[in-house]
Design a protein around this motif. Structure first.
Motif, PDB file in Angstrom:
ATOM      1  N   PRO A 109       0.797  -1.231   0.000  1.00  0.00           N
ATOM      2  CA  PRO A 109       0.000   0.000   0.000  1.00  0.00           C
ATOM      3  C   PRO A 109       0.830   1.283   0.000  1.00  0.00           C
ATOM      4  N   ARG A 110       2.029   1.260   0.596  1.00  0.00           N
ATOM      5  CA  ARG A 110       2.807   2.505   0.672  1.00  0.00           C
ATOM      6  C   ARG A 110       3.403   2.821  -0.697  1.00  0.00           C
ATOM      7  N   GLU A 111       3.387   4.113  -1.076  1.00  0.00           N
ATOM      8  CA  GLU A 111       3.931   4.537  -2.367  1.00  0.00           C
ATOM      9  C   GLU A 111       5.453   4.595  -2.287  1.00  0.00           C
ATOM     10  N   VAL A 112       6.086   3.434  -2.281  1.00  0.00           N
ATOM     11  CA  VAL A 112       7.551   3.394  -2.237  1.00  0.00           C
ATOM     12  C   VAL A 112       8.071   3.988  -3.544  1.00  0.00           C
ATOM     13  N   PRO A 113       8.924   5.021  -3.483  1.00  0.00           N
ATOM     14  CA  PRO A 113       9.459   5.579  -4.735  1.00  0.00           C
ATOM     15  C   PRO A 113      10.248   4.505  -5.493  1.00  0.00           C
ATOM     16  N   PHE A 114      10.243   4.569  -6.840  1.00  0.00           N
ATOM     17  CA  PHE A 114      10.918   3.540  -7.636  1.00  0.00           C
ATOM     18  C   PHE A 114      12.407   3.385  -7.298  1.00  0.00           C
ATOM     19  N   PRO A 115      13.171   4.470  -7.084  1.00  0.00           N
ATOM     20  CA  PRO A 115      14.588   4.244  -6.763  1.00  0.00           C
ATOM     21  C   PRO A 115      14.763   3.407  -5.491  1.00  0.00           C
ATOM     22  N   GLN A 116      13.982   3.690  -4.459  1.00  0.00           N
ATOM     23  CA  GLN A 116      14.077   2.901  -3.228  1.00  0.00           C
ATOM     24  C   GLN A 116      13.629   1.459  -3.485  1.00  0.00           C
ATOM     25  N   ASP A 178      28.715   8.096   9.252  1.00  0.00           N
ATOM     26  CA  ASP A 178      27.482   8.897   9.312  1.00  0.00           C
ATOM     27  C   ASP A 178      26.349   8.221   8.545  1.00  0.00           C
ATOM     28  N   VAL A 179      26.682   7.657   7.365  1.00  0.00           N
ATOM     29  CA  VAL A 179      25.664   6.961   6.561  1.00  0.00           C
ATOM     30  C   VAL A 179      25.090   5.781   7.351  1.00  0.00           C
ATOM     31  N   ALA A 180      25.977   5.033   8.023  1.00  0.00           N
ATOM     32  CA  ALA A 180      25.534   3.874   8.804  1.00  0.00           C
ATOM     33  C   ALA A 180      24.652   4.308   9.980  1.00  0.00           C
ATOM     34  N   ARG A 181      25.032   5.394  10.645  1.00  0.00           N
ATOM     35  CA  ARG A 181      24.209   5.888  11.759  1.00  0.00           C
ATOM     36  C   ARG A 181      22.860   6.378  11.242  1.00  0.00           C
ATOM     37  N   ALA A 182      22.873   7.067  10.083  1.00  0.00           N
ATOM     38  CA  ALA A 182      21.605   7.547   9.512  1.00  0.00           C
ATOM     39  C   ALA A 182      20.700   6.375   9.134  1.00  0.00           C
ATOM     40  N   ALA A 183      21.317   5.228   8.769  1.00  0.00           N
ATOM     41  CA  ALA A 183      20.516   4.038   8.446  1.00  0.00           C
ATOM     42  C   ALA A 183      19.969   3.384   9.708  1.00  0.00           C
ATOM     43  N   GLY A 184      20.460   3.798  10.871  1.00  0.00           N
ATOM     44  CA  GLY A 184      19.892   3.283  12.119  1.00  0.00           C
ATOM     45  C   GLY A 184      20.867   2.587  13.038  1.00  0.00           C
ATOM     46  N   ALA A 185      22.159   2.554  12.697  1.00  0.00           N
ATOM     47  CA  ALA A 185      23.121   1.914  13.594  1.00  0.00           C
ATOM     48  C   ALA A 185      23.202   2.698  14.901  1.00  0.00           C
ATOM     49  N   PRO A 292      19.013   3.968   1.673  1.00  0.00           N
ATOM     50  CA  PRO A 292      19.566   5.315   1.503  1.00  0.00           C
ATOM     51  C   PRO A 292      20.164   5.481   0.108  1.00  0.00           C
ATOM     52  N   ILE A 293      19.463   6.210  -0.749  1.00  0.00           N
ATOM     53  CA  ILE A 293      19.901   6.389  -2.138  1.00  0.00           C
ATOM     54  C   ILE A 293      20.830   7.600  -2.217  1.00  0.00           C
ATOM     55  N   GLN A 294      22.093   7.349  -2.577  1.00  0.00           N
ATOM     56  CA  GLN A 294      23.048   8.462  -2.715  1.00  0.00           C
ATOM     57  C   GLN A 294      22.756   9.259  -3.973  1.00  0.00           C
ATOM     58  N   ALA A 295      22.445   8.562  -5.076  1.00  0.00           N
ATOM     59  CA  ALA A 295      22.234   9.253  -6.347  1.00  0.00           C
ATOM     60  C   ALA A 295      21.501   8.348  -7.319  1.00  0.00           C
ATOM     61  N   VAL A 296      20.766   8.985  -8.257  1.00  0.00           N
ATOM     62  CA  VAL A 296      20.146   8.276  -9.375  1.00  0.00           C
ATOM     63  C   VAL A 296      20.854   8.741 -10.637  1.00  0.00           C
ATOM     64  N   HIS A 297      21.530   7.821 -11.329  1.00  0.00           N
ATOM     65  CA  HIS A 297      22.303   8.154 -12.529  1.00  0.00           C
ATOM     66  C   HIS A 297      21.557   7.695 -13.781  1.00  0.00           C
ATOM     67  N   PRO A 298      21.795   8.345 -14.932  1.00  0.00           N
ATOM     68  CA  PRO A 298      21.182   7.876 -16.178  1.00  0.00           C
ATOM     69  C   PRO A 298      21.843   6.588 -16.678  1.00  0.00           C
TER      70      PRO A 298
END
Ligand SMILES: NC(=O)c1ccc[n+]([C@@H]2O[C@H](COP(=O)([O-])OP(=O)(O)OC[C@H]3O[C@@H](n4cnc5c(N)ncnc54)[C@H](OP(=O)(O)O)[C@@H]3O)[C@@H](O)[C@H]2O)c1
Length: 322
Positions: A109-116, A178-185, A292-298
Protein backbone atom coordinates in the motif's frame (compact mmCIF):
# COMPACT_ATOMS: atom_id res chain seq x y z
CA UNK A 1 15.10 -0.84 -25.97
CA UNK A 2 18.19 0.98 -24.76
CA UNK A 3 20.36 -1.17 -22.53
CA UNK A 4 23.83 -1.20 -20.95
CA UNK A 5 25.78 -4.18 -22.27
CA UNK A 6 28.97 -6.02 -21.33
CA UNK A 7 30.98 -7.01 -24.46
CA UNK A 8 34.35 -7.86 -22.91
CA UNK A 9 35.31 -8.78 -19.35
CA UNK A 10 37.46 -5.67 -18.90
CA UNK A 11 35.64 -4.09 -15.99
CA UNK A 12 33.17 -1.21 -15.59
CA UNK A 13 34.84 1.01 -18.23
CA UNK A 14 33.98 -1.53 -20.96
CA UNK A 15 30.19 -1.28 -20.41
CA UNK A 16 28.42 0.22 -23.50
CA UNK A 17 24.89 1.50 -24.08
CA UNK A 18 23.25 -0.16 -27.11
CA UNK A 19 19.84 -0.56 -28.78
CA UNK A 20 18.39 -4.07 -28.55
CA UNK A 21 15.13 -5.73 -29.64
CA UNK A 22 12.34 -5.66 -27.03
CA UNK A 23 12.51 -8.64 -24.64
CA UNK A 24 9.89 -11.33 -25.41
CA UNK A 25 8.31 -12.58 -22.16
CA UNK A 26 7.97 -16.37 -21.88
CA UNK A 27 4.69 -17.97 -20.71
CA UNK A 28 5.63 -17.66 -17.00
CA UNK A 29 7.26 -14.24 -17.25
CA UNK A 30 6.23 -10.70 -16.40
CA UNK A 31 7.25 -7.88 -18.77
CA UNK A 32 8.27 -4.77 -16.83
CA UNK A 33 8.78 -1.16 -17.95
CA UNK A 34 11.86 -0.40 -15.87
CA UNK A 35 11.82 2.91 -13.97
CA UNK A 36 14.93 2.27 -11.87
CA UNK A 37 17.59 -0.43 -11.48
CA UNK A 38 19.82 -0.98 -8.44
CA UNK A 39 23.62 -1.11 -8.77
CA UNK A 40 24.97 -4.11 -6.82
CA UNK A 41 28.47 -5.42 -6.15
CA UNK A 42 27.79 -8.66 -8.07
CA UNK A 43 27.27 -6.46 -11.19
CA UNK A 44 30.84 -5.19 -10.67
CA UNK A 45 32.11 -8.78 -10.47
CA UNK A 46 30.18 -9.63 -13.67
CA UNK A 47 32.06 -6.94 -15.62
CA UNK A 48 35.29 -8.85 -14.88
CA UNK A 49 34.00 -12.42 -15.18
CA UNK A 50 34.55 -12.89 -11.43
CA UNK A 51 30.96 -13.73 -10.42
CA UNK A 52 29.74 -17.29 -9.92
CA UNK A 53 27.25 -16.70 -12.78
CA UNK A 54 29.15 -16.54 -16.11
CA UNK A 55 26.79 -15.54 -18.96
CA UNK A 56 27.85 -15.76 -22.63
CA UNK A 57 29.04 -12.44 -24.10
CA UNK A 58 27.58 -9.99 -24.86
CA UNK A 59 25.00 -9.67 -22.09
CA UNK A 60 23.05 -7.00 -20.22
CA UNK A 61 23.78 -6.92 -16.45
CA UNK A 62 21.41 -5.44 -13.87
CA UNK A 63 20.06 -7.81 -11.22
CA UNK A 64 17.26 -5.79 -9.59
CA UNK A 65 14.68 -3.33 -10.89
CA UNK A 66 11.49 -1.47 -10.06
CA UNK A 67 8.87 -0.35 -12.51
CA UNK A 68 5.42 -0.92 -13.96
CA UNK A 69 4.02 -4.23 -15.21
CA UNK A 70 3.29 -4.18 -18.98
CA UNK A 71 2.03 -7.76 -19.17
CA UNK A 72 1.72 -10.75 -16.84
CA UNK A 73 0.64 -14.40 -17.18
CA UNK A 74 -3.12 -15.01 -16.72
CA UNK A 75 -4.01 -15.63 -13.07
CA UNK A 76 -0.80 -14.04 -11.73
CA UNK A 77 -0.82 -12.01 -8.51
CA UNK A 78 0.36 -8.96 -10.51
CA UNK A 79 -1.29 -7.36 -13.55
CA UNK A 80 -0.57 -4.67 -16.15
CA UNK A 81 -0.23 -1.27 -14.48
CA UNK A 82 0.96 -2.59 -11.10
CA UNK A 83 4.06 -1.05 -9.49
CA UNK A 84 6.56 -3.79 -8.66
CA UNK A 85 10.13 -4.58 -7.65
CA UNK A 86 11.79 -7.55 -9.34
CA UNK A 87 14.96 -9.65 -9.44
CA UNK A 88 15.80 -10.51 -13.07
CA UNK A 89 19.40 -11.43 -12.06
CA UNK A 90 20.52 -10.19 -15.52
CA UNK A 91 19.03 -7.73 -17.99
CA UNK A 92 17.93 -5.05 -15.53
CA UNK A 93 20.01 -2.19 -16.96
CA UNK A 94 17.49 -1.75 -19.80
CA UNK A 95 14.25 0.06 -20.46
CA UNK A 96 12.28 -3.21 -20.37
CA UNK A 97 12.96 -6.61 -18.86
CA UNK A 98 11.11 -9.97 -18.71
CA UNK A 99 11.24 -11.60 -15.26
CA UNK A 100 10.01 -15.02 -14.03
CA UNK A 101 6.80 -14.56 -12.02
CA UNK A 102 8.19 -15.77 -8.63
CA UNK A 103 10.84 -13.02 -8.80
CA UNK A 104 8.32 -10.18 -9.19
CA UNK A 105 7.19 -8.52 -5.96
CA UNK A 106 4.21 -6.21 -5.37
CA UNK A 107 5.04 -3.05 -3.45
CA UNK A 108 2.09 -2.99 -1.06
CA UNK A 109 0.00 0.00 0.00
CA UNK A 110 2.81 2.50 0.67
CA UNK A 111 3.93 4.54 -2.37
CA UNK A 112 7.55 3.39 -2.24
CA UNK A 113 9.46 5.58 -4.73
CA UNK A 114 10.92 3.54 -7.64
CA UNK A 115 14.59 4.24 -6.76
CA UNK A 116 14.08 2.90 -3.23
CA UNK A 117 12.02 -0.04 -4.53
CA UNK A 118 14.79 -0.94 -7.01
CA UNK A 119 17.26 -1.14 -4.11
CA UNK A 120 15.24 -3.80 -2.25
CA UNK A 121 15.40 -7.22 -3.92
CA UNK A 122 19.10 -8.16 -3.84
CA UNK A 123 20.17 -6.75 -0.50
CA UNK A 124 17.02 -6.93 1.63
CA UNK A 125 16.13 -10.49 0.59
CA UNK A 126 19.76 -11.50 1.20
CA UNK A 127 19.93 -9.99 4.69
CA UNK A 128 16.48 -11.37 5.53
CA UNK A 129 17.71 -14.87 4.63
CA UNK A 130 20.98 -14.22 6.52
CA UNK A 131 19.54 -12.79 9.74
CA UNK A 132 16.41 -14.92 10.10
CA UNK A 133 17.04 -18.32 8.55
CA UNK A 134 20.83 -18.59 8.74
CA UNK A 135 21.53 -16.73 12.03
CA UNK A 136 18.21 -17.26 13.86
CA UNK A 137 18.43 -13.65 15.10
CA UNK A 138 16.49 -12.99 18.32
CA UNK A 139 15.12 -9.65 19.58
CA UNK A 140 17.55 -8.01 21.99
CA UNK A 141 20.64 -9.49 20.34
CA UNK A 142 23.51 -7.32 19.12
CA UNK A 143 24.49 -7.37 15.43
CA UNK A 144 27.86 -6.10 14.19
CA UNK A 145 27.69 -5.01 10.52
CA UNK A 146 30.82 -4.69 8.37
CA UNK A 147 30.59 -2.47 5.28
CA UNK A 148 27.93 -0.62 7.28
CA UNK A 149 27.56 2.17 4.69
CA UNK A 150 27.20 -0.25 1.75
CA UNK A 151 24.14 -1.84 0.19
CA UNK A 152 24.20 -5.07 2.19
CA UNK A 153 25.35 -3.16 5.27
CA UNK A 154 22.58 -0.54 5.36
CA UNK A 155 19.98 -3.23 4.58
CA UNK A 156 21.29 -5.39 7.44
CA UNK A 157 21.20 -2.45 9.87
CA UNK A 158 17.60 -1.58 8.97
CA UNK A 159 16.26 -5.14 9.03
CA UNK A 160 18.11 -6.10 12.24
CA UNK A 161 16.67 -3.01 13.94
CA UNK A 162 13.19 -3.84 12.64
CA UNK A 163 13.56 -7.33 14.11
CA UNK A 164 14.33 -5.87 17.53
CA UNK A 165 18.12 -6.19 17.56
CA UNK A 166 20.75 -3.57 18.35
CA UNK A 167 23.20 -2.74 15.55
CA UNK A 168 26.84 -1.60 15.56
CA UNK A 169 28.37 -0.65 12.19
CA UNK A 170 31.95 -0.79 10.95
CA UNK A 171 32.79 1.66 8.13
CA UNK A 172 36.07 3.01 6.79
CA UNK A 173 35.56 6.79 6.91
CA UNK A 174 33.72 9.27 9.17
CA UNK A 175 31.41 10.08 6.23
CA UNK A 176 30.53 6.39 5.82
CA UNK A 177 30.04 6.06 9.58
CA UNK A 178 27.48 8.90 9.31
CA UNK A 179 25.66 6.96 6.56
CA UNK A 180 25.53 3.87 8.80
CA UNK A 181 24.21 5.89 11.76
CA UNK A 182 21.60 7.55 9.51
CA UNK A 183 20.52 4.04 8.45
CA UNK A 184 19.89 3.28 12.12
CA UNK A 185 23.12 1.91 13.59
CA UNK A 186 23.28 2.70 17.31
CA UNK A 187 27.04 3.19 16.93
CA UNK A 188 29.48 3.28 14.02
CA UNK A 189 33.20 2.62 14.38
CA UNK A 190 36.28 2.52 12.11
CA UNK A 191 37.62 -0.79 10.79
CA UNK A 192 40.94 -0.16 12.55
CA UNK A 193 40.40 -1.12 16.17
CA UNK A 194 36.81 -2.28 15.73
CA UNK A 195 37.33 -5.27 18.05
CA UNK A 196 38.16 -3.11 21.07
CA UNK A 197 35.32 -0.73 20.23
CA UNK A 198 32.76 -3.55 20.00
CA UNK A 199 33.90 -5.03 23.31
CA UNK A 200 33.57 -1.65 24.96
CA UNK A 201 30.12 -1.03 23.46
CA UNK A 202 28.89 -4.45 24.66
CA UNK A 203 30.44 -4.34 28.17
CA UNK A 204 32.96 -6.98 27.13
CA UNK A 205 30.37 -9.50 25.93
CA UNK A 206 30.75 -9.13 22.14
CA UNK A 207 28.22 -9.32 19.32
CA UNK A 208 25.73 -12.18 18.90
CA UNK A 209 25.82 -11.91 15.11
CA UNK A 210 28.39 -10.48 12.70
CA UNK A 211 27.25 -9.58 9.16
CA UNK A 212 30.34 -9.80 6.93
CA UNK A 213 30.16 -8.76 3.27
CA UNK A 214 33.86 -7.71 3.35
CA UNK A 215 36.04 -10.65 4.47
CA UNK A 216 39.77 -10.03 4.19
CA UNK A 217 42.12 -9.56 7.10
CA UNK A 218 39.51 -8.47 9.65
CA UNK A 219 37.94 -11.93 9.76
CA UNK A 220 39.83 -13.24 12.77
CA UNK A 221 38.97 -10.13 14.77
CA UNK A 222 35.32 -10.67 13.76
CA UNK A 223 35.49 -14.14 15.33
CA UNK A 224 37.05 -12.61 18.43
CA UNK A 225 34.23 -10.05 18.52
CA UNK A 226 31.54 -12.76 18.92
CA UNK A 227 29.70 -13.39 22.18
CA UNK A 228 29.27 -17.04 23.33
CA UNK A 229 27.15 -18.91 20.75
CA UNK A 230 27.64 -16.02 18.32
CA UNK A 231 27.24 -16.49 14.55
CA UNK A 232 29.49 -14.95 11.89
CA UNK A 233 27.62 -14.65 8.58
CA UNK A 234 29.89 -15.00 5.51
CA UNK A 235 28.20 -12.88 2.81
CA UNK A 236 30.94 -11.60 0.51
CA UNK A 237 34.53 -10.58 -0.04
CA UNK A 238 34.70 -6.95 -1.16
CA UNK A 239 37.96 -6.71 0.81
CA UNK A 240 39.46 -9.00 -1.84
CA UNK A 241 40.96 -11.89 0.09
CA UNK A 242 38.89 -14.96 1.06
CA UNK A 243 39.70 -15.57 4.74
CA UNK A 244 40.56 -18.92 6.31
CA UNK A 245 39.52 -19.96 9.80
CA UNK A 246 41.36 -22.06 12.40
CA UNK A 247 38.47 -24.16 13.64
CA UNK A 248 39.88 -24.52 17.17
CA UNK A 249 38.66 -20.93 17.68
CA UNK A 250 35.09 -22.11 17.11
CA UNK A 251 35.49 -24.84 19.71
CA UNK A 252 37.17 -22.66 22.32
CA UNK A 253 34.50 -19.96 22.32
CA UNK A 254 31.39 -21.83 21.13
CA UNK A 255 30.85 -19.75 17.98
CA UNK A 256 29.77 -20.57 14.42
CA UNK A 257 30.79 -19.44 10.96
CA UNK A 258 27.71 -19.58 8.74
CA UNK A 259 27.67 -19.37 4.93
CA UNK A 260 25.02 -17.21 3.26
CA UNK A 261 24.23 -17.84 -0.40
CA UNK A 262 20.81 -16.31 -0.90
CA UNK A 263 20.54 -16.91 -4.65
CA UNK A 264 21.67 -20.53 -4.43
CA UNK A 265 18.98 -21.19 -1.82
CA UNK A 266 16.07 -18.97 -2.81
CA UNK A 267 16.01 -18.75 -6.61
CA UNK A 268 14.73 -22.32 -6.99
CA UNK A 269 12.18 -21.98 -4.15
CA UNK A 270 9.25 -19.78 -5.24
CA UNK A 271 7.29 -20.42 -2.03
CA UNK A 272 10.24 -19.36 0.11
CA UNK A 273 10.63 -16.14 -1.93
CA UNK A 274 6.94 -15.37 -1.46
CA UNK A 275 7.29 -15.89 2.28
CA UNK A 276 10.41 -13.70 2.46
CA UNK A 277 8.70 -10.82 0.67
CA UNK A 278 5.59 -11.20 2.83
CA UNK A 279 7.79 -10.84 5.94
CA UNK A 280 9.56 -7.74 4.56
CA UNK A 281 6.38 -5.91 3.45
CA UNK A 282 5.11 -4.82 6.91
CA UNK A 283 8.53 -3.31 7.71
CA UNK A 284 8.52 -1.60 4.32
CA UNK A 285 5.03 -0.23 4.95
CA UNK A 286 6.13 1.01 8.39
CA UNK A 287 9.07 2.88 6.82
CA UNK A 288 11.66 0.77 8.71
CA UNK A 289 13.18 -0.43 5.43
CA UNK A 290 14.18 2.64 3.45
CA UNK A 291 17.33 2.21 1.32
CA UNK A 292 19.57 5.32 1.50
CA UNK A 293 19.90 6.39 -2.14
CA UNK A 294 23.05 8.46 -2.72
CA UNK A 295 22.23 9.25 -6.35
CA UNK A 296 20.15 8.28 -9.37
CA UNK A 297 22.30 8.15 -12.53
CA UNK A 298 21.18 7.88 -16.18
CA UNK A 299 21.65 4.63 -18.14
CA UNK A 300 24.67 6.12 -19.93
CA UNK A 301 26.48 6.20 -16.56
CA UNK A 302 26.19 2.50 -15.64
CA UNK A 303 29.93 2.02 -16.21
CA UNK A 304 30.83 5.03 -14.06
CA UNK A 305 28.45 3.87 -11.31
CA UNK A 306 30.00 0.39 -11.28
CA UNK A 307 33.50 1.94 -11.22
CA UNK A 308 32.53 4.04 -8.17
CA UNK A 309 31.42 0.89 -6.39
CA UNK A 310 34.59 -1.00 -7.32
CA UNK A 311 36.67 1.96 -6.06
CA UNK A 312 34.82 1.95 -2.71
CA UNK A 313 33.29 5.41 -3.22
CA UNK A 314 29.58 4.59 -2.79
CA UNK A 315 27.71 5.99 0.22
CA UNK A 316 24.61 3.85 0.66
CA UNK A 317 23.13 2.84 -2.68
CA UNK A 318 23.39 4.01 -6.31
CA UNK A 319 20.44 3.53 -8.66
CA UNK A 320 20.09 3.88 -12.45
CA UNK A 321 16.99 5.79 -13.61
CA UNK A 322 15.66 4.96 -17.11
N1 LIG B 1 25.92 -14.06 -0.28
C1 LIG B 1 24.92 -13.52 -0.92
O1 LIG B 1 23.87 -14.11 -1.07
C2 LIG B 1 25.11 -12.12 -1.44
C3 LIG B 1 24.05 -11.38 -1.95
C4 LIG B 1 24.28 -10.05 -2.36
C5 LIG B 1 25.56 -9.52 -2.28
N2 LIG B 1 26.59 -10.27 -1.81
C6 LIG B 1 27.96 -9.75 -1.69
O2 LIG B 1 28.00 -8.81 -0.65
C7 LIG B 1 29.10 -7.91 -0.87
C8 LIG B 1 28.65 -6.48 -0.66
O3 LIG B 1 27.80 -6.06 -1.70
P1 LIG B 1 27.18 -4.58 -1.68
O4 LIG B 1 26.28 -4.46 -2.84
O5 LIG B 1 26.71 -4.27 -0.32
O6 LIG B 1 28.52 -3.71 -1.95
P2 LIG B 1 28.82 -2.20 -1.48
O7 LIG B 1 27.57 -1.41 -1.40
O8 LIG B 1 29.93 -1.72 -2.34
O9 LIG B 1 29.36 -2.37 0.02
C9 LIG B 1 30.50 -3.11 0.28
C10 LIG B 1 31.37 -2.44 1.34
O10 LIG B 1 32.59 -3.17 1.36
C11 LIG B 1 33.57 -2.35 1.97
N3 LIG B 1 34.89 -2.61 1.39
C12 LIG B 1 35.96 -2.99 2.09
N4 LIG B 1 37.02 -3.14 1.29
C13 LIG B 1 36.61 -2.82 0.05
C14 LIG B 1 37.30 -2.77 -1.20
N5 LIG B 1 38.59 -3.09 -1.33
N6 LIG B 1 36.57 -2.40 -2.29
C15 LIG B 1 35.28 -2.11 -2.17
N7 LIG B 1 34.58 -2.15 -0.99
C16 LIG B 1 35.26 -2.48 0.10
C17 LIG B 1 33.12 -0.92 1.75
O11 LIG B 1 32.93 -0.36 3.05
P3 LIG B 1 34.11 0.41 3.81
O12 LIG B 1 34.75 1.36 2.84
O13 LIG B 1 33.38 1.10 4.89
O14 LIG B 1 35.05 -0.66 4.29
C18 LIG B 1 31.77 -1.02 1.05
O15 LIG B 1 30.84 -0.11 1.57
C19 LIG B 1 29.63 -8.25 -2.27
O16 LIG B 1 30.76 -9.07 -2.14
C20 LIG B 1 28.49 -9.01 -2.90
O17 LIG B 1 28.94 -9.87 -3.91
C21 LIG B 1 26.38 -11.56 -1.40
Amino acid sequence: VRAAQIHTLDGPAAVRVVDLPDPEPGPDQVLIEVAAAGVCYPDVLLTRGLYQVKPDLPFVPGSEVAGTVLSAPAGAAVAAGDRVAAFPLLGGFAERVAVPLPLVFGLGPREVPFPQAAALPMNYLTVHFALTRRAGLQPGETVLVHGGAGGIGTAAIQLANALGARTIAVASTPQKQDVARAAGASAAVAADGFLAAVRELTDGRGADVVVDPVGGDRFTDSLRALAPEGRLLVIGFTGGEIPTVKVNRLLLTNVSVVGVGWGAYALGRPEFLRQQWAELLPHLAAGALDPPIQAVHPLADVGAALAGMEERRVLGKIVIGM
